[in-house]
Design an enzyme around this catalytic site. Structure first.
Site, PDB file in Angstrom:
ATOM      1  N   HIS A 293      29.586  40.293  30.706  1.00  0.00           N
ATOM      2  CA  HIS A 293      29.832  41.208  31.835  1.00  0.00           C
ATOM      3  C   HIS A 293      30.605  42.385  31.285  1.00  0.00           C
ATOM      4  CE1 HIS A 293      29.745  37.902  35.017  1.00  0.00           C
ATOM      5  NE2 HIS A 293      29.867  37.223  33.903  1.00  0.00           N
TER       6      HIS A 293
ATOM      7  N   LYS B 212      38.326  37.744  28.446  1.00  0.00           N
ATOM      8  CA  LYS B 212      37.908  39.141  28.470  1.00  0.00           C
ATOM      9  C   LYS B 212      38.749  40.010  27.548  1.00  0.00           C
ATOM     10  CE  LYS B 212      40.864  40.804  32.198  1.00  0.00           C
ATOM     11  NZ  LYS B 212      41.025  40.855  33.636  1.00  0.00           N
TER      12      LYS B 212
ATOM     13  N   GLN C 103      31.058  49.608  41.145  1.00  0.00           N
ATOM     14  CA  GLN C 103      31.273  49.304  39.740  1.00  0.00           C
ATOM     15  C   GLN C 103      30.125  49.871  38.916  1.00  0.00           C
ATOM     16  OE1 GLN C 103      31.466  44.967  39.973  1.00  0.00           O
ATOM     17  NE2 GLN C 103      33.614  45.126  39.359  1.00  0.00           N
TER      18      GLN C 103
ATOM     19  N   ASP D 291      28.408  48.547  36.544  1.00  0.00           N
ATOM     20  CA  ASP D 291      28.399  47.151  36.129  1.00  0.00           C
ATOM     21  C   ASP D 291      27.173  46.860  35.281  1.00  0.00           C
ATOM     22  OD1 ASP D 291      29.440  44.657  36.086  1.00  0.00           O
ATOM     23  OD2 ASP D 291      28.948  44.146  38.158  1.00  0.00           O
TER      24      ASP D 291
ATOM     25  N   HIS E  44      25.269  43.733  32.846  1.00  0.00           N
ATOM     26  CA  HIS E  44      25.237  42.361  32.347  1.00  0.00           C
ATOM     27  C   HIS E  44      24.248  42.304  31.214  1.00  0.00           C
ATOM     28  CE1 HIS E  44      26.965  42.007  36.382  1.00  0.00           C
ATOM     29  NE2 HIS E  44      27.784  41.196  35.740  1.00  0.00           N
TER      30      HIS E  44
ATOM     31  N   ARG F 241      35.777  43.745  48.380  1.00  0.00           N
ATOM     32  CA  ARG F 241      36.742  42.676  48.166  1.00  0.00           C
ATOM     33  C   ARG F 241      37.816  42.794  49.224  1.00  0.00           C
ATOM     34  NH1 ARG F 241      36.908  42.832  41.528  1.00  0.00           N
ATOM     35  NH2 ARG F 241      34.672  42.522  41.341  1.00  0.00           N
TER      36      ARG F 241
END
Length: 688
Positions: A547, A501, A416, A418, A420, A398
RNA sequence: GCCGACGUAGCUCAACUGGCAGAGCACUCGCCUUGUAAGCGAGUGGUUAGGGGUUCGAGUCCCCUCGUCGGCUCCA
């Protein structure tokens, strides 16, 4: 170091203020302290509003005295200290124009418009002047200004205050410290002898009775800040300070700051040889050294294991992709500024420079979800597969603004953890609930156990999707959060553009909070990617997507844990778990044997065979925060034993080697998060 | 991105107003053989972040770039 404990005040009895008399005299008559750390500085009226001690109600009124050593009391002291600062500034820099000066967490600030930014020397001079003002015992005196026009006249030379007055005349807002509460008030600082007005400021108050009631303060730093927080507005110079009810409280606060500095992961990262940020690589792009690598690998391995047990499937995706993917996901539309710019590849031109073949834009990925969606839709999916949980340690990039890059907690390249989760709308509620439990349990395993939850809801200026979808998603999250029994804080407008979230906020050993895990319900991406599953009745249905990142990013979590433990990682995470220290070189052989046994049990062990003296070795490995130091001299060799020294300096001597090895392996295997000490570490024999 | 401060050996820091770049730790090599936080000695190590300018002379003054720090703004 324990968390800062707010002194628990005795429940304050209410005091009756007789009509026409002041709150201060009632407080005095009730025999409540007028000086010292528990001095009453203001009172709270029946409506909960804080009032000056000089306040004189028209009727008999019951009020609650507010002492200096309460959060409200400190806020009042800090607000008053901000006024003293502003007076000092205008005395030393008469051209300075006033911005705002509110109390904030642990301190206060005041903004000024000045030609030349303040220097550290200026701060010292200002502190000195502030001390003089405080010594002068000026009275804070409240005065109601009759009209907006009168206020304008009085504040003619203070353009920013004027703006606040105008703001006030349009909308009555209690958001701004300076105004609010239905009327415009000015606080004058009066000379105690002559009664002359020395200084004054537009302010809704309340304040301590006199400047003497600011027992301890210090100015901490100076920085720029946009007027009213908007980057289109001019920048003012902000001076930060802190103020407390006593010198002791101030010292405790400063000691806490010093401890935070000692624990700063950037400092520990260098001292413990964990990671670095080479200039050659770029801002916000860390490299992990072998020791940091070990800690990180342990973090990840344990997480991997738990995810396997939790029904997650592991996937991998590339760091770079053609732009079309992020067109589909919407990221290029919404967050292009936060992405590294495109690499334009494969374009071909002829000799005249005319494009012969169109090129392609490739982007470093800022998120993993689009890839996981592609995996999902790589074939037809059945309801029988749901919930489908895809997990990846996914590296994302980023383009953070240069001013926000900060150690490991705010980087430009991160990994991350991460996942899903794709499920049916019916499964959503249960899935989120169990997900939250999973997340909290895992965080506890790493030694964080003090949490609260934050629910971020739709930002009305930046969102996509229907009202119904948002409502459904938000409700699911809220229900799970409430079921957890944890404290829930609302964060209206804090959601990402595509989903609400829950974030898990963890408090560390110093009582600071960090945003850790996030769980987001997403009803947008399944649409954008046209995700489907076949329902029992044969129809095609759209799955709901969740997520979640648990660590947030590994780098950030690493930084937080480093600070939480002050570099003294739990033995199971420590890069070096055991160091063997021979008293003399004759004892090396014995320790090498012990090390071999430990290594065969999977323990990370070294024997320090350097020429240093034993005392020096102890010092070295203490500063490196090794959890177990295992010493051996002639006595130990003779008895087939070792002697322990722990991080806290405690020792445990003459432990038989087999017992010692088993106890160390057991301690590590249990993933004990505390530092072993002579008291807590019980080799099997002793424990029976 | 904006404002400010800063950048000297691997680390922590010196070098008065412009006048020979230094110390401790770390590291290397010796000596010492040691019982719970620094044994002794010697040595290596620098284009003073990079580039440009002013000056007889720049770590020091000026400009640009990079980076770090503190804030503001931002944060999928």
């Amino acid at each position: 170091m324990s968390r800062p404990q707010a002194p628990v005040p005795e429940p304050t009895p209410l005091v009756v203020v007789a009509a026409g008399t002041t709150a201060g005299s009632a407080v005095r008559e009730a025999g409540l302290p007028g000086k010292g750390p528990d001095a009453v500085v203001v009172v709270r009226d029946a409506e909960g509003r804080l009032r000056d001690l000089s306040w004189a109600p028209a009727e008999d009124t019951e009020v609650e005295p507010v002492a200096a050593d309460t959060e409200d009391g400190r806020s009042v002291i800090r607000h008053s200290a901000a006024h003293v600062l502003a007076q000092a500034v205008q005395q030393l820099f008469p051209e300075a124009k006033l911005g705002i000066g509110p109390p904030v967490k642990d301190g206060f600030y005041y903004d000024f418009d000045v030609e030349r930014p303040f220097t550290p020397e200026d701060l010292r001079a200002l502190e000195k002047r502030m001390k003089q003002i405080i010594k002068g015992s000026q009275r804070f005196s409240r005065r109601v200004v009759d009209s907006v026009e009168a206020a304008r006249e009085e504040l003619a030379s203070e353009p920013y205050k004027l703006e606040l007055v105008d703001l006030k005349s349009e909308v009555d807002t209690s958001e701004v410290m300076e105004v609010g509460g239905g009327e415009l008030t000015v606080y004058d600082n009066l000379d105690p002898r002559t009664g002359d007005r020395v200084w004054g400021d537009l302010c809704r108050g309340p304040h301590v009775p006199t400047t003497r009631h600011i027992p301890a303060f210090t100015l901490t730093r100076v920085a720029a800040a946009y007027w009213r927080g908007n980057e289109r507005n001019p920048q003012l110079q902000r001076i930060y300070g802190t103020a407390w009810e006593s010198t002791e409280a101030l010292d405790r606060h400063l000691e806490l700051l010093a401890e935070a500095e000692r624990r700063d992961h950037r400092r520990l990262g260098a001292e413990l040889d964990l990671f670095s940020f080479p200039d050659e690589v770029g801002s916000g792009l860390p490299v992990f050294h072998p020791k940091g690598g070990l800690v990180r690998r342990e973090l990840e391995d344990y997480s991997r294991r738990r995810h396997e047990e939790g029904g997650y499937e592991f996937v991998y995706s590339p760091h770079i992709t053609k732009g079309a993917l992020f067109e589909t996901s919407g990221h290029l539309g919404w967050y292009r500024d936060g992405m590294f710019p495109a690499m334009h590849l494969d374009e071909e031109r002829d000799e005249n420079g005319v494009v012969r073949r169109q090129g392609q834009d490739y982007y470093l990925k800022p998120m993993n979800c689009p890839f996981h969606n592609l995996i999902y839709r790589s074939r037809g999916r059945s309801y029988r597969e749901l919930p489908l949980r895809l997990f990846e340690f996914g590296s994302v990039y980023r383009y953070e603004k240069s001013g926000v890059v900060h150690g490991l907690t705010r980087v430009r390249g991160m990994t991350q953890d991460d996942a899903h989760i794709y499920c049916t709308p019916d499964q959503l509620q249960d899935e989120i609930r169990s997900l939250l439990t999973f997340v909290l349990d895992l965080l506890r395993d790493y030694g964080l156990d003090d949490f609260y939850l934050e629910l971020s809801t739709r930002n009305e200026e930046k969102y996509v999707g229907s009202d119904e979808d948002w409502e459904r998603a938000t409700d699911a999250l809220r229900a799970a959060a409430e079921a957890s029994g944890l404290e829930l804080v609302l964060d209206p407008g804090g959601a990402a553009f595509y989903a609400p979230k829950i974030s898990v906020q963890a408090r560390d050993a110093l009582g600071r909070t960090w945003q850790m895990s996030t769980i987001q319900v997403d009803m947008q991406l399944p649409d954008r990617f046209d995700l489907e599953y076949t329902a029992p009745d044969g129809s095609r249905q759209r799955p709901v997507m969740v997520h979640r990142a648990l660590f947030g990013s590994i780098e950030r979590f690493f930084g937080v844990l480093t600070e939480h433990y002050g570099g003294a990682f739990p033995a199971w995470l420590a890069p070096v778990q055991v160091v063997g220290i021979p008293i003399a070189s004759d004892h090396v052989e014995h320790l090498l044997g012990v090390a071999k046994e430990l290594r065969s049990r999977g323990v990370r062990v070294e024997v320090d065979t350097s020429d240093d003296r034993m005392q020096k070795k102890i010092r070295n490995h203490t500063t490196q925060k090794v959890p177990f130091m295992v010493l051996a001299g002639a006595n130990d060799v003779e008895n087939g034993a070792v002697s322990f020294r722990f991080r806290d300096g405690g020792q445990l001597n003459g432990v038989p080697v087999a017992t010692a090895v088993a106890a160390i392996a057991d301690w590590i295997g249990r993933r004990e998060n505390s530092s072993p000490t002579a008291e807590t570490f019980e080799p099997a024999g002793a424990a029976g």
